[in-house]
Design a protein around this motif. Sequence first.
Motif, mmCIF file in Angstrom:
data_model
loop_
_atom_site.group_PDB
_atom_site.id
_atom_site.type_symbol
_atom_site.label_atom_id
_atom_site.label_comp_id
_atom_site.label_asym_id
_atom_site.label_seq_id
_atom_site.Cartn_x
_atom_site.Cartn_y
_atom_site.Cartn_z
ATOM 1 N N GLY A 1 8.981 7.456 0.935
ATOM 2 C CA GLY A 1 9.770 8.665 0.723
ATOM 3 C C GLY A 1 9.115 9.670 -0.179
ATOM 4 N N THR A 2 8.018 9.290 -0.837
ATOM 5 C CA THR A 2 7.331 10.227 -1.743
ATOM 6 C C THR A 2 6.032 10.746 -1.161
ATOM 7 N N GLY A 3 5.658 10.273 0.029
ATOM 8 C CA GLY A 3 4.382 10.689 0.616
ATOM 9 C C GLY A 3 4.511 11.951 1.424
ATOM 10 N N TYR A 4 3.468 12.169 2.310
ATOM 11 C CA TYR A 4 3.400 13.402 3.079
ATOM 12 C C TYR A 4 3.869 13.223 4.525
ATOM 13 N N SER A 5 3.686 12.048 5.074
ATOM 14 C CA SER A 5 3.990 11.882 6.496
ATOM 15 C C SER A 5 4.504 10.466 6.745
ATOM 16 N N SER A 6 5.629 10.139 6.160
ATOM 17 C CA SER A 6 6.134 8.781 6.239
ATOM 18 C C SER A 6 6.401 8.343 7.669
ATOM 19 N N LEU A 7 7.037 9.195 8.471
ATOM 20 C CA LEU A 7 7.409 8.807 9.825
ATOM 21 C C LEU A 7 6.182 8.559 10.687
ATOM 22 N N SER A 8 5.169 9.453 10.598
ATOM 23 C CA SER A 8 3.963 9.251 11.389
ATOM 24 C C SER A 8 3.205 8.013 10.939
ATOM 25 N N THR A 9 3.274 7.692 9.637
ATOM 26 C CA THR A 9 2.614 6.487 9.144
ATOM 27 C C THR A 9 3.297 5.233 9.679
ATOM 28 N N LEU A 10 4.634 5.258 9.720
ATOM 29 C CA LEU A 10 5.362 4.115 10.269
ATOM 30 C C LEU A 10 5.056 3.914 11.746
ATOM 31 N N ILE B 1 0.864 -1.192 0.000
ATOM 32 C CA ILE B 1 0.000 0.000 0.000
ATOM 33 C C ILE B 1 0.890 1.227 0.000
ATOM 34 N N THR B 2 0.339 2.346 -0.415
ATOM 35 C CA THR B 2 1.074 3.614 -0.435
ATOM 36 C C THR B 2 0.699 4.453 0.783
ATOM 37 N N GLU B 3 1.553 5.430 1.069
ATOM 38 C CA GLU B 3 1.288 6.316 2.198
ATOM 39 C C GLU B 3 0.017 7.131 1.966
ATOM 40 N N THR B 4 -0.219 7.521 0.711
ATOM 41 C CA THR B 4 -1.395 8.339 0.397
ATOM 42 C C THR B 4 -2.686 7.612 0.745
ATOM 43 N N ALA B 5 -2.704 6.308 0.548
ATOM 44 C CA ALA B 5 -3.903 5.530 0.859
ATOM 45 C C ALA B 5 -4.224 5.557 2.333
ATOM 46 N N MET B 6 -3.189 5.655 3.186
ATOM 47 C CA MET B 6 -3.419 5.668 4.630
ATOM 48 C C MET B 6 -3.803 7.049 5.133
ATOM 49 N N ILE B 7 -3.229 8.067 4.558
ATOM 50 C CA ILE B 7 -3.446 9.421 5.058
ATOM 51 C C ILE B 7 -4.905 9.845 4.925
ATOM 52 N N SER B 8 -5.605 9.381 3.884
ATOM 53 C CA SER B 8 -6.983 9.817 3.647
ATOM 54 C C SER B 8 -7.892 9.501 4.830
ATOM 55 N N ASP B 9 -7.706 8.334 5.454
ATOM 56 C CA ASP B 9 -8.486 7.974 6.641
ATOM 57 C C ASP B 9 -7.647 7.007 7.464
ATOM 58 N N LEU B 10 -6.737 7.561 8.260
ATOM 59 C CA LEU B 10 -5.729 6.763 8.944
ATOM 60 C C LEU B 10 -6.352 5.757 9.904
ATOM 61 N N GLU B 11 -7.375 6.173 10.659
ATOM 62 C CA GLU B 11 -7.949 5.285 11.662
ATOM 63 C C GLU B 11 -8.621 4.077 11.019
ATOM 64 N N ARG B 12 -9.437 4.308 10.008
ATOM 65 C CA ARG B 12 -10.146 3.202 9.355
ATOM 66 C C ARG B 12 -9.166 2.309 8.592
ATOM 67 N N THR B 13 -8.188 2.921 7.914
ATOM 68 C CA THR B 13 -7.215 2.129 7.163
ATOM 69 C C THR B 13 -6.396 1.241 8.090
ATOM 70 N N THR B 14 -5.991 1.794 9.233
ATOM 71 C CA THR B 14 -5.233 0.997 10.200
ATOM 72 C C THR B 14 -6.045 -0.183 10.693
ATOM 73 N N HIS B 15 -7.332 0.030 10.905
ATOM 74 C CA HIS B 15 -8.205 -1.061 11.346
ATOM 75 C C HIS B 15 -8.269 -2.168 10.297
#
Length: 793
Positions: free
Chosen positions: A683-692, A651-665
């Motif tokens: 490395g191409t997304g918006y918030s790589s560290l917070s996503t990790l 998956i890409t970082e962009t897919a998670m950022i749109s709805d982080l809580e639901r995607t994480t679930h």
Amino acid sequence: MRILSCLTGEHNLMLVALAAVLCVVGSAVSLRLFQRLRYAEKGARTAWTFMGAVATGANIWCTHFVAMIAYDPGVAVAYEPMLTGLSLGVAIAGSVLALTVAARRFRFAAELGGALFGLAVTAMHYTGMAAFAVEAVILWSPVYVAVSVVGAVVLGGLTFNRARAAGRNGGTLAAAVLMVGGIVTLHFTGMAAMTIIPFAPAVGEVTAEQANIVVAFAVAAVGLLVLGTGLASHALDMQSRAQAKIRLEHLVEGSVDGMVVEQDGRILAANAAFAALVDSDHDALVGETLSRWIAGLDDLAVGALTQADVRLEQGAPIPVEIAVRSDGLETGDAPLMIYALRDLRPRLAQERRIAHLARNDSLTNLPNRASFLEWLTKQTAQDSGNQKVALLAMDLDRFKEVNDIHGHAAGDQLLVRIGERMRAALRPGEFVARLGGDEFMAVVPVERREDALSLADRLRDAIVAPVDLGHAEVACGLSLGIAVWPDDAADVSALINDADLAMYRAKASLTTDVCFYEEEMDEAVRNRRRIIQQLREALDQEQFSLNWQVQATLETGEVSGYEVLLRWIQADGTFVSPADFIPLAEETGLILPIGEWVLRKACAEAATWSEPHKIAVNLSPVQLGHVDLPRLVHQILIETGLSPSRLELEITETAMISDLERTTHVLRQLKLLGVSIAMDDFGTGYSSLSTLRAFPFDKIKLDRSFMSELDGGPQSAAIIRAVLALGESLEIPVLAEGVETMEQLHFLREQGCDEVQGYLLGRPKPVADNHIQDAAKALWRDDLDGPVMIQAA
């Protein structure tokens, strides 16, 4: 003088007075019953006729025989019983005939009935006189007899004439006086017509004393009958009238509409709603004529709804809807009319409001889509020589930000202010409408295409100017597209489509916010639609195929897995790049069935391999947003028999950022199945560290762009070192994509990268070409030049 002397000299005045009282009371009761008979319901007339006839006949008979008892001829008097009873029958039968005729509604019915009443009184009197037995010779005066008959007939006619003229609720005093006068005139004139010459008394005859006792009992019985009948009829009549009045009042006052009860052109009752409608005092309405406020009442059809106007002394006429009802009873000359008047002002105002809303936007009060289409159709249908019509399609930029930051109420307020400004900016002949949301359309007749820019500039100024909402000052941008009829389109729908295309071009442009339609725009849209249609056909006809790109462990050179790549080769052999069709598939939702096909096909093929290599399948953000994804993956793994540990979902970082809580679930549910999760294009997304930090990924895939720029400067190398150090500290393996040269491979090995993927190891190939697990296997050997990769044949 003969009548006067007969009354004063030959009668007991006390009994005469009693007879007069009986006559007055009986006459009043009889006339009240006659009034009730006249207005009785059709089915009740027989009963009221019987009651009236009994009371009237008994009244005549009681008056006559009490007066007979009061008569003292100086000799013994007796009464023959059969004739006495017959006289009562004559009185009742004559009263039946008289009341029946008088209650009819033809001309002179009352007078004719009164004459019959006089004849009935005459017949009763002289039948009763025939029962008069006395020891004497009786001589009759023809003149007095004639006068008595004429007097009874004339006064009877006058009696019923006055009773009918009194109406339903009028007084009956005059008629009662005339009835008493007729009865008295007949009786005493008839008595005066009689001369008695006594004989010597006969032995065995009924004595005067015995006869008086019989007559007294009979008169008493008949008097009680008269009184009982009168009281009962009066009580029934009063109760019926009282109940009817109460029901009428409840009916009238309980209605929210104006209610009026009318008879003979006069208002009998009206409710407060009607008084308020005509702006009059409620008590002052009774007795007025309804035609004072409503003209043409006689033309109103009973049982139908009619619209009319209520005239007021001051102010404009009030439109009303009138329903007319009649009591429907044949009870008199003038029927009871009931008028229900409904004020139409609220309904007409509501109809105007509905008509306005049907053609105008409820928020901004600008014309809506229906009005816009009507106006545009009318403008394009006009044949005005060289006249053209410019259509301006407008969309507000950054309007969503206003809603998100300040709330939808602020967004509505902004639209209202913008609508007011746009309306103020219009000139004669120009038209603007709101189609919905933040979409607007404007229409203006032009001679040249460039003439439309004048309206565009004015509308831009109206829209982009800041709006003070009280708690904040907000502003929107504008994207505006212009299409001109008939230059750009020959019909309305095509013209609207062209203006929309131009507007979208303006929205995508960085240099201008106003664009004219160009034919190339339509070509791009047609190509897009063609590709979407071909996508659907490709899915149905299974034109898609899978390619596999090898992934290897950098330390040993062993194959660690394969990434699944989707390929689309059309029936004519044309190759369509994923960069062209994947975004369209995501926009249209086709990515869901395509993604399911890829996942099922890849798992099925991998399950047949002899080596249990991992497979990596990319997930679109649309797929990841689907709540049914974990169930689908589980079902495919069961169907294909592939072990969950061999499946890796990227998956890409962009897919998670749109709805982080639901995607994480969703990702946690996938991990519970035993599936690995890798972060792609790191490395191409918006918030790589917070996503990790939000989710424990099983692998990080370094984007290929860093490999291509490795030789371009020290920045890319520094970023790669940082990512590798981050993965090492988080204990997450890192795979570098896009490795194409030995120098890149050598650099990654020195920096401690875990896995690599790229053309250096092997290009993507279909399984059918050769055995993937053998074709991409790399062998490492150490020599003076460093590691060298040798691909197996």
